[in-house]
Design an enzyme around this catalytic site. Structure first.
Site, PDB file in Angstrom:
ATOM      1  N   ASP A 215       0.811  -1.196   0.172  1.00 56.96           N
ATOM      2  CA  ASP A 215       0.091   0.022   0.193  1.00 56.96           C
ATOM      3  C   ASP A 215       0.750   1.225  -0.055  1.00 56.96           C
ATOM      4  O   ASP A 215       2.109   1.180  -0.706  1.00 56.96           O
ATOM      5  CB  ASP A 215      -0.966  -0.011   0.988  1.00 56.96           C
ATOM      6  CG  ASP A 215      -2.163   0.551   0.767  1.00 56.96           C
ATOM      7  OD1 ASP A 215      -2.245   1.981   1.242  1.00 56.96           O
ATOM      8  OD2 ASP A 215      -3.300   0.147   0.557  1.00 56.96           O
ATOM      9  N   ASP A 216       0.533   2.302   0.563  1.00 51.49           N
ATOM     10  CA  ASP A 216       1.157   3.649   0.667  1.00 51.49           C
ATOM     11  C   ASP A 216       2.514   3.677   1.336  1.00 51.49           C
ATOM     12  O   ASP A 216       2.769   2.609   2.052  1.00 51.49           O
ATOM     13  CB  ASP A 216       0.413   4.638   1.242  1.00 51.49           C
ATOM     14  CG  ASP A 216       0.382   6.195   0.731  1.00 51.49           C
ATOM     15  OD1 ASP A 216       1.838   6.308  -0.024  1.00 51.49           O
ATOM     16  OD2 ASP A 216      -0.173   6.881   1.037  1.00 51.49           O
TER      17      ASP A 216
ATOM     18  N   LYS B 270      -3.543  -0.762  -7.100  1.00 50.41           N
ATOM     19  CA  LYS B 270      -4.367  -0.026  -6.308  1.00 50.41           C
ATOM     20  C   LYS B 270      -4.120   1.220  -6.654  1.00 50.41           C
ATOM     21  O   LYS B 270      -3.117   1.992  -6.340  1.00 50.41           O
ATOM     22  CB  LYS B 270      -4.263  -0.328  -4.955  1.00 50.41           C
ATOM     23  CG  LYS B 270      -5.393   0.490  -4.120  1.00 50.41           C
ATOM     24  CD  LYS B 270      -5.165   0.274  -2.476  1.00 50.41           C
ATOM     25  CE  LYS B 270      -5.786   1.264  -1.649  1.00 50.41           C
ATOM     26  NZ  LYS B 270      -5.788   0.933  -0.208  1.00 50.41           N
TER      27      LYS B 270
ATOM     28  N   ASP C 161      -5.261   4.853  -5.865  1.00 52.74           N
ATOM     29  CA  ASP C 161      -6.103   5.664  -4.865  1.00 52.74           C
ATOM     30  C   ASP C 161      -6.481   7.060  -5.142  1.00 52.74           C
ATOM     31  O   ASP C 161      -6.071   7.639  -6.434  1.00 52.74           O
ATOM     32  CB  ASP C 161      -5.180   5.750  -3.559  1.00 52.74           C
ATOM     33  CG  ASP C 161      -6.028   5.678  -2.099  1.00 52.74           C
ATOM     34  OD1 ASP C 161      -7.187   6.103  -2.460  1.00 52.74           O
ATOM     35  OD2 ASP C 161      -5.379   5.531  -1.180  1.00 52.74           O
TER      36      ASP C 161
ATOM     37  N   SER D  57      -9.990   3.142  -6.489  1.00 48.11           N
ATOM     38  CA  SER D  57     -10.698   3.734  -5.376  1.00 48.11           C
ATOM     39  C   SER D  57     -11.542   4.735  -5.687  1.00 48.11           C
ATOM     40  O   SER D  57     -12.271   5.417  -4.732  1.00 48.11           O
ATOM     41  CB  SER D  57      -9.312   4.330  -4.453  1.00 48.11           C
ATOM     42  OG  SER D  57      -8.351   3.404  -3.818  1.00 48.11           O
TER      43      SER D  57
ATOM     44  N   ARG E  53     -12.745  -0.167  -4.700  1.00 45.39           N
ATOM     45  CA  ARG E  53     -13.132   0.175  -3.248  1.00 45.39           C
ATOM     46  C   ARG E  53     -14.320   1.249  -3.208  1.00 45.39           C
ATOM     47  O   ARG E  53     -14.236   2.304  -3.579  1.00 45.39           O
ATOM     48  CB  ARG E  53     -12.121   0.822  -2.459  1.00 45.39           C
ATOM     49  CG  ARG E  53     -10.737  -0.308  -2.085  1.00 45.39           C
ATOM     50  CD  ARG E  53     -11.151  -1.102  -1.015  1.00 45.39           C
ATOM     51  NE  ARG E  53     -11.863  -0.212   0.130  1.00 45.39           N
ATOM     52  CZ  ARG E  53     -11.190   0.560   0.775  1.00 45.39           C
ATOM     53  NH1 ARG E  53     -10.007   0.473   0.869  1.00 45.39           N
ATOM     54  NH2 ARG E  53     -11.960   1.531   1.719  1.00 45.39           N
TER      55      ARG E  53
ATOM     56  N   ASP F 144     -12.246   3.083   4.435  1.00 43.97           N
ATOM     57  CA  ASP F 144     -11.401   2.188   4.880  1.00 43.97           C
ATOM     58  C   ASP F 144     -11.963   1.305   6.253  1.00 43.97           C
ATOM     59  O   ASP F 144     -12.335   1.965   6.984  1.00 43.97           O
ATOM     60  CB  ASP F 144     -10.018   2.752   5.259  1.00 43.97           C
ATOM     61  CG  ASP F 144      -9.104   3.418   4.081  1.00 43.97           C
ATOM     62  OD1 ASP F 144      -9.658   3.038   3.053  1.00 43.97           O
ATOM     63  OD2 ASP F 144      -8.135   4.000   4.408  1.00 43.97           O
TER      64      ASP F 144
END
Ligand code: NAG
Ligand code: NAG
Length: 277
Positions: free
Chosen positions: A79-80, A156, A158, A190, A215, A219
């Protein structure tokens, strides 16, 4: 060990077309770093839990050796907070050199050698949610190619620090750019989470054509309340969400949470909280 697993909504096949990359004909399953490890970049003081290649290799070993892979949990997803704060001298994203000394391609090979797949994270804005370099409109093609060069299997994408107009252009553009690399890369958008998750703002027909999963909503957090909140939202909105899903295109309620209990836990009380990690 703490294991967080991605949980995806199962739904009946709708009638619209899916993104044509041949991927994710069944809901993708795997592991994502965010819910537990967040943006812990302090590898000096917290080497076991910091966002580094060691964490992802460790999780790959767990999926491959502890029976998860056999059940279909094959994605290990970054992820980030993986990247350097600066792009390289050719303008490309690069991993933090201290935390990912082997580079992303080597990490991808580590996973591929174990029959697993690597997911990476990008963001539609100038910055990611945690203020690392994002992938705004003018960087989409370059970054898609970089991910393909690294042999990444999933992205992913975002939406922090981007506005509605940029998202409307950027999410389809990234889909095209990933396709143009020639490497099948699963694409997680996202976008709807930034549009409130529901029609008419969200066009689920379009999402199904450009993304493999999305998504829908907020979260998940490290609490049972958060799990229930997400379950309730999907329950209340199932009439809008169910037709969106089918082979190649999935609603993503965010990660599932699974914690082995260190001590027998009362049946009516789920294991929860950092003390069980
Ligand atoms: C790109 O899109 C075309 C047409 O939709 C599809 O046939 C092809 O498999 C896609 N390639 C990749 C790598 O996703
Ligand atoms: C939603 O997207 C589809 C496919 O891209 C498009 O045909 C349709 O017109 C869109 N619907 C709305 C309400 O914008």
């Amino acid at each position: 060990m703490h294991v967080a697993v991605l949980l995806f909504a199962f739904a009946l096949t709708g009638t619209t077309l899916a993104l044509d990359n041949g991927l994710m004909r069944t809901p993708p399953m795997g592991w994502l770093a965010w819910e537990r490890y967040r943006c812990d970049i302090d590898c000096e003081n917290d080497p076991k839990n910091c966002i580094s290649e060691n964490l992802f290799m460790d999780m790959a070993d767990r999926l491959a050796e502890d029976g998860w892979k056999e059940l279909g949990y094959v994605y290990v997803n970054i992820d980030d907070c993986w990247s350097s704060k600066q792009r390289d001298d050719q303008g490309r994203l690069q991993p933090d050199p201290k935390r990912f000394p082997g580079g992303i391609k080597k990490l991808a090979h580590y996973l591929h050698n174990r029959g697993l797949k690597l997911g990476i994270y990008g963001d539609m804005g100038k910055l990611t949610c945690m203020a690392y370099p994002g992938t705004p409109l003018d960087k989409i093609e370059l970054d898609a190619q970089t991910f393909a060069d690294w042999e990444v299997d999933m992205l992913k994408y975002d939406g922090c620090y981007s506005n509605a107009m940029e998202q409307e252009l950027g999410y389809p553009l990234m889909s095209k750019a990933l396709n143009a690399t020639g490497r099948p890369i699963g694409y997680s958008c996202s976008w709807p989470a930034y549009q409130g998750g529901l029609p008419p703002k969200v066009n689920y027909t379009q999402l199904g054509e450009i993304c493999n999963l999305w998504r829908n909503y907020g979260d998940i957090q490290d609490s049972w309340d958060s799990v229930l909140n997400i379950v309730d939202w999907f329950f209340e909105n199932q009439d809008a969400l169910t037709p969106a899903a089918g082979p190649g295109r999935w609603n993503d309620p965010d990660m599932g949470e699974h914690r082995p209990c260190p001590v027998p836990s009362p049946l009516n009380r789920p294991c929860s909280g950092p003390e069980h990690s």
